[in-house]
Write an enzyme that holds these catalytic residues in place. Structure first.
Site, PDB file in Angstrom:
ATOM      1  CE1 TYR A   1     -39.116 -58.551  96.103  1.00  0.00           C
ATOM      2  CE2 TYR A   1     -39.943 -57.238  97.863  1.00  0.00           C
ATOM      3  CZ  TYR A   1     -39.721 -57.599  96.481  1.00  0.00           C
ATOM      4  OH  TYR A   1     -40.284 -56.860  95.568  1.00  0.00           O
ATOM      5  CG  LEU A   2     -36.670 -61.074 104.121  1.00  0.00           C
ATOM      6  CD1 LEU A   2     -36.739 -60.936 105.684  1.00  0.00           C
ATOM      7  CD2 LEU A   2     -35.213 -61.346 103.912  1.00  0.00           C
TER       8      LEU A   2
END
Length: 758
Positions: free
Chosen positions: A716-717
């Site tokens: 997600y990053l």
């Protein structure tokens, strides 16, 4: 020079014993001249002629060159390319020309194999001089096998400048084995030694994922071997010999005998039902009650096997390691568009008992053995197709370059399709990641407009629009998953935003000095509990009260909404927008904001890493990435605390020694006591730094006890945020990403500068 020396020796040895003094003076002068020449040549050629000058060694190397069959050719090349023409003319005119020439060529091709091997691997920035390298490459252009390592060395020398500003080890290397010497020529070489910078190439616009794909297919689980005769199964206290299929399934249960799964009613019920299907008619008639079955001897047998594996000798372990390496090299890589790519999961999962997450209704069911006739192979038409095991055939062989999988099959528990895919470090996976984060960055440009719109929709006259707007608010604000629809009884009772039920939320007009509080309590993905109390805007609260009217606890909260309707609406707001894009966007933007707030240039490296982990933790909490504390957590914390206590004792002792050294210096005022004070002061500083590092480590572990940082970091990053942060704050990238993660995010490490903004 060796020629001059040899000639001088000949003159001395061949002369008569009655030589006069003048002759001795001439000899001394020749030696002096020889020594000066030697010094000049040493400076000029970087110590290239410091080896033994014996006649025997010259003769050996002459023979080696004659065996090679190209000594004359090499001598001519060396004469033409030599930098110092005058010196060459002088050497050629001397009687010792031939041995000298042999020595130069002999040295060029006589480096130790260990030196050649170590240079590419160590990457410490120390390389031989370009002049010597260039001559070496010329000498070996036409050589075969034995000179190849020198070429590898030269290639690394060329790469030295390119790697100057890169982090150590950031090159993606898919080849697990040490680099082998290879023959010149043959088939078209694969570009595997260099990192494939696919992100610098043009992407295909026709939807194709590859142009050429070749692989060996999957590795199947080994066939079942029946238990030794001394290991028995007991039914109702009596030993009973089982047929091979029934015995195999019984061993699956025996291996899990100490696990809590085998105590659960649903697990036992499903196992027994599936086990009966594998029994013979005689076994079915005898075995009528699972509680009368005794698997203890089987269980002890497998425990003993496990213990024996742990007690293996180094040699035995090495053999297993070598065999695994051989299998990896044969099946663990594929050829895609002339590049060697690592395959992620090339081994087929062995049969066993399905566990599932949480209270899964199908736990305990038999996962059947996957056979070649269950497998669909995907590869190029013009490739060498994988061969199935002898006596079997594949279900199908396809040539579909619009998909990224190499093989697929359907598993029997939930009927889902399983795939063999490429490793996360591959081009295909990397492109998908890059595209995902670029889509999230596009959302950043229009998120304010979308938020304004769903706020307006809270006042809509249509109930479906209100429900859609409130659900989108939760997905945006709380990073909730959308929640896919599932068949009842097929999976665990997990929900997402769109599938929330009335029983999953509670409304509090006022709670703990906060107004309009919503309490969430439900099982999310992987049966992980989501529990949160969050104050919301007044209009959202009023809408939720409206949605709850006249509904039972098991009724849907958003009864006029599902994931398909929501995603269709999101596509209208922005091309490629889904609920997951909101999750990716909010995770990445949170990391960037937290890093700006927490980072400080005066902090030490460990303190900066703690700040990074705290920023990552904020994201993990937002995304509800929880984990159960490890069983060894308390013990590891105790060990760490012991180290901290020992370090504090060392610090106390070091401070006392410093104080004593200062007192000695005050009394004597000499240089020796002054140096002693400086040494003690440095020792105190070093121990203080070590203690601080341990204390930060303890803080970090305690804070991460129930939070999983890895999921958000990998999925997600945007990795470019982390890479830019490392470059800006001088934190080694290895402290944030391990080797596997650096391979996965090679594209981000290469392209992100320290001023990158998500």
């Amino acid at each position: 020079m060796s020629g001059d020396h040899g000639q001088g020796d000949c003159q001395v040895n061949s002369g008569s014993k009655g030589n006069d003094t003048q002759k001795h003076k001439d000899k001394e002068q020749r030696h002096k001249d020889h020594k000066k020449d030697k010094e000049r040549e040493k400076l000029k050629h970087s110590n290239s002629e410091h080896k033994d000058h014996s006649e025997k060694k010259h003769r050996d190397k002459e023979k080696l060159k004659q065996n090679d069959g190209s000594s004359e050719k090499h001598r001519e090349k060396h004469k033409e390319k030599d930098v110092d023409r005058r010196r060459e003319a002088k050497i050629k005119s001397s009687h010792g020309d031939k041995p000298k020439k042999e020595k130069e060529n002999g040295y060029a091709r006589d480096p130790s194999p260990a030196a050649i091997k170590s240079e590419p691997e160590e990457d410490d920035g120390f390389y031989p001089s370009p002049q010597r390298h260039k001559a070496t490459k010329r000498d070996h252009d036409d050589k075969e096998f034995e000179y190849k390592p020198k070429k590898v060395k030269t290639e690394h020398d060329k790469k030295a400048k390119k790697r100057k500003h890169e982090y150590e080890e950031d090159e993606v290397c898919f080849d697990v084995k040490p680099k082998k010497k290879t023959k010149v020529g043959g088939k078209k070489s694969l570009k595997e030694e260099e990192k494939w910078k696919w992100w610098e190439e043009e992407r295909s616009t026709d939807g194709s994922k590859w142009r050429f794909l070749e692989h060996k297919g999957p590795v199947f689980a080994p066939l079942y071997e029946t238990l030794p005769g001394k290991v028995k199964f007991y039914y109702d206290g009596k030993p009973m010999k089982l047929s091979a299929p029934a015995e195999e399934v019984a061993t699956f249960f025996a291996k899990m005998l100490d696990h809590e799964y085998t105590t659960k009613d649903i697990f036992r019920k499903n196992f027994y039902k599936n086990w009966k299907k594998e029994m013979t008619s005689e076994e079915k008639s005898k075995i009528t009650d699972l509680n009368k079955c005794d698997f203890s001897e089987m269980s002890e047998h497998f425990k003993a096997q496990s213990e024996a594996r742990k007690q293996m000798s180094k040699g035995e372990k090495q053999k297993i390691k070598e065999e695994n390496e051989r299998i990896l090299q044969e099946y663990g890589f594929c050829i895609m568009d002339n590049h060697k790519e690592r395959i992620g999961n090339f081994r087929i999962e062995p049969p066993g008992l399905f566990r599932g997450r949480g209270d899964h209704p199908k736990m305990g069911m038999l996962k059947r053995r996957i056979r070649p006739q269950d497998i669909i192979i995907n590869c190029s038409k013009d490739s060498k197709h994988p061969k199935p095991p002898q006596g079997s055939k594949w279900k199908e062989v396809r040539h579909d370059n619009k998909v990224t999988w190499l093989a697929s099959w359907t598993e029997n528990i939930q009927g889902s399709i399983k795939y063999i895919m490429l490793n996360p470090s591959s081009r295909i996976k990397g492109e998908k990641d890059w595209q995902k984060y670029e889509t999230a960055r596009r959302l950043k440009k229009c998120v304010d407009r979308i938020r304004t719109q769903y706020r307006e929709d809270w006042k809509s006259k249509e109930m479906r629009i209100r429900q859609r707007a409130v659900a989108l608010y939760f997905i945006d604000k709380l990073a909730l998953r959308a929640g896919n629809e599932k068949e009842e009884g097929e999976t665990a009772d997990t929900v997402g935003c769109c599938s929330l039920r009335v029983e999953h939320i509670k409304l509090y007009p006022k709670l703990d000095d906060q107004e309009y509080v919503v309490e969430f309590d439900f099982l999310g993905k992987d049966s992980i509990r989501y529990y949160n109390k969050i104050p919301v805007e007044k209009r959202v609260f009023k809408n939720l009260q409206l949605f709850l009217e006249n509904k039972q606890p098991e009724d849907d909260l958003f009864d006029r909404l599902n994931t398909a309707i929501l995603n269709k609406h999101l596509q209208e707001l922005m091309d490629g927008l889904t609920a997951k894009v909101f999750r990716t966007y909010n995770a990445s933007i949170t990391l960037q904001q937290q890093l700006k707030e927490l980072s400080c240039s005066d902090d030490s490296i460990p303190a900066k890493i703690l700040s990074y982990n705290r920023a990552n933790r904020a994201v993990a909490i937002l995304c509800n990435h929880q984990r159960a504390p490890a069983k060894t957590f308390e013990k590891s914390m105790q060990n760490l605390q012991t180290k901290i206590d020992e370090k504090q004792s060392q610090l106390s002792a070091a401070r006392k020694q410093l104080k004593a050294a200062k007192a000695d210096h005050k009394a004597s005022r000499d240089d020796k006591s002054k140096r002693a004070v400086e040494a003690k002061r440095k020792a105190v500083q070093r121990i203080e730094e070590q203690l601080m590092k341990l204390q930060l480590q303890a803080t970090d572990r305690e804070e991460n006890k129930q939070i999983a940082l890895g999921t958000s970091k990998l999925n997600y990053l945007d990795p470019r945020i982390s890479v830019a942060w490392c470059k800006k704050w001088d934190v080694p990238i290895e402290k944030i990403y391990n080797k596997t993660q650096r391979e996965k995010f090679a594209w981000a490490i290469d392209m992100a500068e320290n001023d990158y903004e998500f």
